[in-house]
Every structure is written in structure tokens, then in C-alpha cells.
Write a protein that holds these residues in place. Sequence first.
Motif, PDB file in Angstrom:
ATOM      1  N   ASN A  40       0.833  -1.199   0.000  1.00 20.23           N
ATOM      2  CA  ASN A  40       0.000   0.000   0.000  1.00 20.23           C
ATOM      3  C   ASN A  40       0.873   1.256   0.000  1.00 20.23           C
ATOM      4  O   ASN A  40       0.383   2.349   0.217  1.00 20.23           O
ATOM      5  N   ASP A  41       2.159   1.090  -0.248  1.00 23.15           N
ATOM      6  CA  ASP A  41       3.141   2.172  -0.172  1.00 23.15           C
ATOM      7  C   ASP A  41       3.137   3.005  -1.452  1.00 23.15           C
ATOM      8  O   ASP A  41       3.430   2.496  -2.531  1.00 23.15           O
ATOM      9  N   PRO A  42       2.828   4.302  -1.359  1.00 15.86           N
ATOM     10  CA  PRO A  42       2.810   5.158  -2.548  1.00 15.86           C
ATOM     11  C   PRO A  42       4.176   5.263  -3.245  1.00 15.86           C
ATOM     12  O   PRO A  42       4.236   5.553  -4.437  1.00 15.86           O
ATOM     13  N   GLN A  43       5.249   5.014  -2.516  1.00 19.96           N
ATOM     14  CA  GLN A  43       6.596   5.073  -3.107  1.00 19.96           C
ATOM     15  C   GLN A  43       6.725   4.085  -4.273  1.00 19.96           C
ATOM     16  O   GLN A  43       7.521   4.293  -5.178  1.00 19.96           O
ATOM     17  N   VAL A  44       5.915   3.031  -4.261  1.00 14.25           N
ATOM     18  CA  VAL A  44       5.934   2.039  -5.333  1.00 14.25           C
ATOM     19  C   VAL A  44       5.644   2.678  -6.681  1.00 14.25           C
ATOM     20  O   VAL A  44       6.175   2.278  -7.700  1.00 14.25           O
ATOM     21  N   CYS A  45       4.804   3.708  -6.673  1.00 15.72           N
ATOM     22  CA  CYS A  45       4.415   4.346  -7.934  1.00 15.72           C
ATOM     23  C   CYS A  45       5.604   4.955  -8.664  1.00 15.72           C
ATOM     24  O   CYS A  45       5.524   5.183  -9.865  1.00 15.72           O
ATOM     25  N   VAL A  46       6.681   5.248  -7.976  1.00 13.47           N
ATOM     26  CA  VAL A  46       7.845   5.820  -8.648  1.00 13.47           C
ATOM     27  C   VAL A  46       8.885   4.764  -9.007  1.00 13.47           C
ATOM     28  O   VAL A  46       9.990   5.111  -9.418  1.00 13.47           O
ATOM     29  N   ASN A  47       8.530   3.481  -8.884  1.00 18.34           N
ATOM     30  CA  ASN A  47       9.408   2.443  -9.431  1.00 18.34           C
ATOM     31  C   ASN A  47       9.591   2.681 -10.925  1.00 18.34           C
ATOM     32  O   ASN A  47      10.642   2.423 -11.480  1.00 18.34           O
ATOM     33  N   CYS A  48       8.522   3.164 -11.563  1.00 22.74           N
ATOM     34  CA  CYS A  48       8.607   3.571 -12.969  1.00 22.74           C
ATOM     35  C   CYS A  48       8.844   5.075 -12.971  1.00 22.74           C
ATOM     36  O   CYS A  48       8.054   5.828 -12.413  1.00 22.74           O
ATOM     37  N   HIS A  49       9.907   5.495 -13.584  1.00 21.33           N
ATOM     38  CA  HIS A  49      10.283   6.905 -13.560  1.00 21.33           C
ATOM     39  C   HIS A  49       9.189   7.824 -14.103  1.00 21.33           C
ATOM     40  O   HIS A  49       9.086   8.971 -13.720  1.00 21.33           O
ATOM     41  N   ILE A  50       8.347   7.312 -14.980  1.00 19.37           N
ATOM     42  CA  ILE A  50       7.316   8.123 -15.614  1.00 19.37           C
ATOM     43  C   ILE A  50       6.282   8.621 -14.609  1.00 19.37           C
ATOM     44  O   ILE A  50       5.604   9.611 -14.841  1.00 19.37           O
ATOM     45  N   MET A  51       6.171   7.978 -13.455  1.00 19.30           N
ATOM     46  CA  MET A  51       5.159   8.351 -12.465  1.00 19.30           C
ATOM     47  C   MET A  51       5.667   9.382 -11.451  1.00 19.30           C
ATOM     48  O   MET A  51       4.952   9.740 -10.520  1.00 19.30           O
ATOM     49  N   ARG A  52       6.865   9.887 -11.612  1.00 22.59           N
ATOM     50  CA  ARG A  52       7.450  10.820 -10.645  1.00 22.59           C
ATOM     51  C   ARG A  52       6.588  12.074 -10.461  1.00 22.59           C
ATOM     52  O   ARG A  52       6.360  12.508  -9.337  1.00 22.59           O
TER      53      ARG A  52
END
Length: 165
Positions: A40-52
Motif C-alpha cells: 500500500n506504499d505510494p513510493q511504489v508508484c515511482v518504481n517507474c520513472h514516468i510516475m514521478r
Amino acid sequence: MSGKRRLILLSVLASVFAGVFVGSGAYTFVSAHGTSYMSNDPQVCVNCHIMRDEYDSWRHGTHHAVAVCNDCHLPHDNPVNKLYVKASNGYHHSKAFTLLNFAEPIRIKPGNAKVLEDNCLRCHGELTGEITAHGTLGVPTDPTQKADLYGCVRCHQEVGHGPMG
């Protein structure tokens, strides 16, 4: 070549093919931090650089203190539907980012916009009850947004993520 030799050769080839497929899949899952997507960690969304940009704008947005990505972007009606949408989004995201065939800026798709709208109403039902009692909040797709933006997010696009840019 005899039938027995042909069977052995086909078995070896099938085993090699299956091994390469499973091995490359496991390597991709591990190198892409696949288990992190179950969190549930929002940091996961930046595993893909496009979501920064989306992540940074969420951190500065009004919902940062009360909601994480899954609260708004996944259904809460039942666990099976939640896992289905999460897996479906994961598949489509990984395919798009691997093949580099996505539009920028990223736009929400109609099915996910419906999930988002349902979650707005789920959390803010007391505020929206009088509005939704008289029918849908829906409006036609906005061609400039390339998504089915209706209801709450039609007017409140920056609420969850804050100003972009």
C-alpha cells in the motif's frame, strides 16, 4: 529419426523453452521489485520513472495526509475485484512502459476513472449525497483530456495530486 528420439528432442526443447520463459519472468519480477506492488506504499508508484510527477504532486496535494494511491485508484467493493483491477493495471502499465507505447502526460482510462469516481463518492458521500440523489454526475468524454473525466474529477482534477507543474 525414430519416434522415441523425436519425443525426447521435443521434450528437451519444451523444457528449455519453459525454463527460459519462467527464468526470464522471475528475473523481471525480482529486478522490477514485483512484491512491492502488492503493498500500500505510494513510493511504489515511482518504481517507474514516468510516475514521478504524479507521486510528487500527490505529496503536495490535499489528499496526501488522508489517502494513498490504492485508496483512490482501486475499488473497495470486494477483494477479488480489487485484486483484478490491480493485476489488470499492473499488466497494462508494465506492457506500456516496457514497449514505451504510452502517451504523455499519462491520462486515466474510462474504467479507472469510474473506480476513482466511486471512491470519491465512497469517502465524500455526505457531501455529495444531495448532488447524486438527483442522478449521475456523468458528462461526455472530454476529448482534450483523452480520458472519461466525469463527476467530481471533471471540476476537481487537481484535488488528489495537486497542481501539476
